[in-house]
Design a protein around this motif. Structure first.
Motif, PDB file in Angstrom:
ATOM      1  N   LYS A  96       0.696  -1.123  -0.026  1.00 56.52           N
ATOM      2  CA  LYS A  96       0.096   0.001   0.054  1.00 56.52           C
ATOM      3  C   LYS A  96       0.894   1.454  -0.105  1.00 56.52           C
ATOM      4  O   LYS A  96       1.980   1.386   0.348  1.00 56.52           O
ATOM      5  N   LYS A 109      -4.259   0.132  -1.515  1.00 61.81           N
ATOM      6  CA  LYS A 109      -3.679  -0.832  -2.423  1.00 61.81           C
ATOM      7  C   LYS A 109      -4.261  -0.432  -3.806  1.00 61.81           C
ATOM      8  O   LYS A 109      -5.417  -0.520  -3.870  1.00 61.81           O
ATOM      9  N   GLN A 135      -8.514  -0.381   0.873  1.00 60.38           N
ATOM     10  CA  GLN A 135      -7.921   0.646   1.478  1.00 60.38           C
ATOM     11  C   GLN A 135      -8.278   0.892   3.389  1.00 60.38           C
ATOM     12  O   GLN A 135      -9.426   0.007   3.429  1.00 60.38           O
TER      13      GLN A 135
END
Length: 416
Positions: A172, A194, A205
């Motif tokens: 991420k 991500k 997320q």
């Protein structure tokens, strides 16, 4: 009822009780820069009436490179500031918080070369939607490599110097959506996401909350209710370590479910905000402030699937709809240091591209047009902030014209 009809009704409701815009008064131009020079400002904050900061980026129109840009307020004028060890680095700054004269924080993100920048997509995981707000789209479109933290720099009274932020997960990157002074330190909120390296669309997320104190950054723990499903945190406010509010949304491909959450020093309390049957795809709670003992949340739908602006307020017992917000669509809110009033920057209607300000005395909203130099020009107010201990506020933003690099970036101020 159609979505367009609902949007028009909400736009009218948002202006209920607000006075009509006053042309050019009491706002005046403090500083401006042609877009041709490439310097832009996205956020502004003050620690006193004679000390403050505005941050953004400097774009080289020949190469497309973006580097950090910082301006300093000394009580009389704005001037460019050295950016410390960020000089020459591919960085865009987008948030700033001034805690004291020797303690200020700015955040941003590393900027990839122009050829590697991706098309902007919604933060809804798996959704093909795009932002309808160009400034949010630009920020979200500056995708960084997986495992890349956000950019963080600290002013110690002498210079700006980079500080190591919390490291995101290996798959991420991280994006800060708000930084605010809370008590004797600063708090930052945002999301780790991500991303699909080809499309730039997120597949998952998670929101975060970071504390800046003693020249260091620390990741704070959010409640399981906020981390058990995809989420984003968009705004933060509070009076100190035992009184913190955050707002954001739980995100799915089809719906944004807004929330506010409060930390009382011991535990978090989650407040889920209404999503109406007339607008089932939801909205983002992207501004939260406390004024006059009441929590105010302003929000909107961010995407091309429809337009909604709304707000709610909390008196400590119940949430009620906040319709008299002064502007239909708010980009930023700031509260006076005595908490009796607010200032907002944004658009007066859902169809307007000409930004305005609105001020609140505690009982009445009054809307104000831009200074005469910018009157009628399309653009956005990106940030507003009160000067502590005064009845003045300042804002940063930009205007457009039809030429390729036309328009200006500006700092404006209220006379009173």
């Amino acid at each position: 009822m159609s979505l367009s009809r609902v949007s028009k009704l909400l736009a009218v409701a948002a202006l209920t009780g607000a006075a009509l815009a006053t042309p050019g008064d009491p706002w005046v131009v403090m500083d401006s820069q042609s877009k041709e020079h490439g310097k832009s400002l996205s956020a502004i904050d003050f620690d006193s009436a004679s000390s403050g900061w505005a941050v953004g980026d400097h774009t080289d129109h020949t190469t497309g490179r973006m580097t950090a840009h910082i301006k300093r307020w000394d009580g009389a004028k704005w001037s460019d500031s050295a950016v410390g060890d960020l000089a020459g680095k591919d960085v865009a700054l987008n948030q700033v918080a001034a805690v004291s004269g020797n303690d200020a924080w700015a955040t941003g993100m590393s900027v990839p070369p122009p050829q590697l920048r991706k098309a902007t997509r919604s933060p809804r995981p798996g959704s093909p939607l795009q932002y309808r707000d160009p400034q949010r789209g630009l920020q979200a479109g500056l995708l960084t490599a997986a495992g890349t933290p956000y950019v963080l720099t600290h002013w110690d009274g002498q210079k700006w110097a980079s500080v190591t932020p919390p490291q995101p997960a290996a798959d991420k990157d991280a994006l800060v959506s708000d930084v605010e002074r809370v008590g004797d330190h600063a708090l930052a909120v945002g999301l780790e996401r991500k991303l699909d390296p080809q499309t730039g669309a997120p597949s998952e997320q998670m929101g975060f909350l970071d504390r800046y104190s003693g020249g260091k950054a620390q990741r704070l723990e959010l409640p399981k209710e906020l981390t058990a499903k995809p989420s984003a945190v968009f705004s933060v406010t509070g009076s100190g370590a035992g009184d913190v509010w955050i707002s954001g949304a739980f995100v799915t491909p089809d719906k944004d479910s807004p929330y506010a959450a409060h930390w009382n020093g011991t535990a978090w309390t989650l407040h889920e905000l209404p999503v109406t049957a007339q607008f089932p795809n939801g909205w983002n709670a992207d501004q939260i402030v406390t004024s006059g003992g009441t929590v105010h949340v302003s929000g909107r739908s961010l995407y091309t699937d429809g337009t909604l602006t709304t707000g709610y307020r909390f008196d400590g017992k119940a949430w009620t709809e906040w319709t008299d917000r002064g502007l239909a669509e708010i980009n930023d809110l700031s509260v006076r240091s005595d908490t009796t009033g607010m200032v907002a920057g944004g658009w007066p209607t859902l169809t307007s591209n000409v930004s305005q300000y609105a001020s609140f005395t505690g009982t009445t909203w009054t809307s104000h047009e831009q200074p005469a130099a910018f009157a009628g020009k399309e653009g956005q107010v990106l940030g507003v902030a009160w000067l502590p201990g005064t009845d003045r506020a300042m804002g940063v933003g930009y205007t457009n014209d039809e030429s390729e690099w036309g328009g200006v970036y500006y700092v404006t101020a209220s006379r009173s």
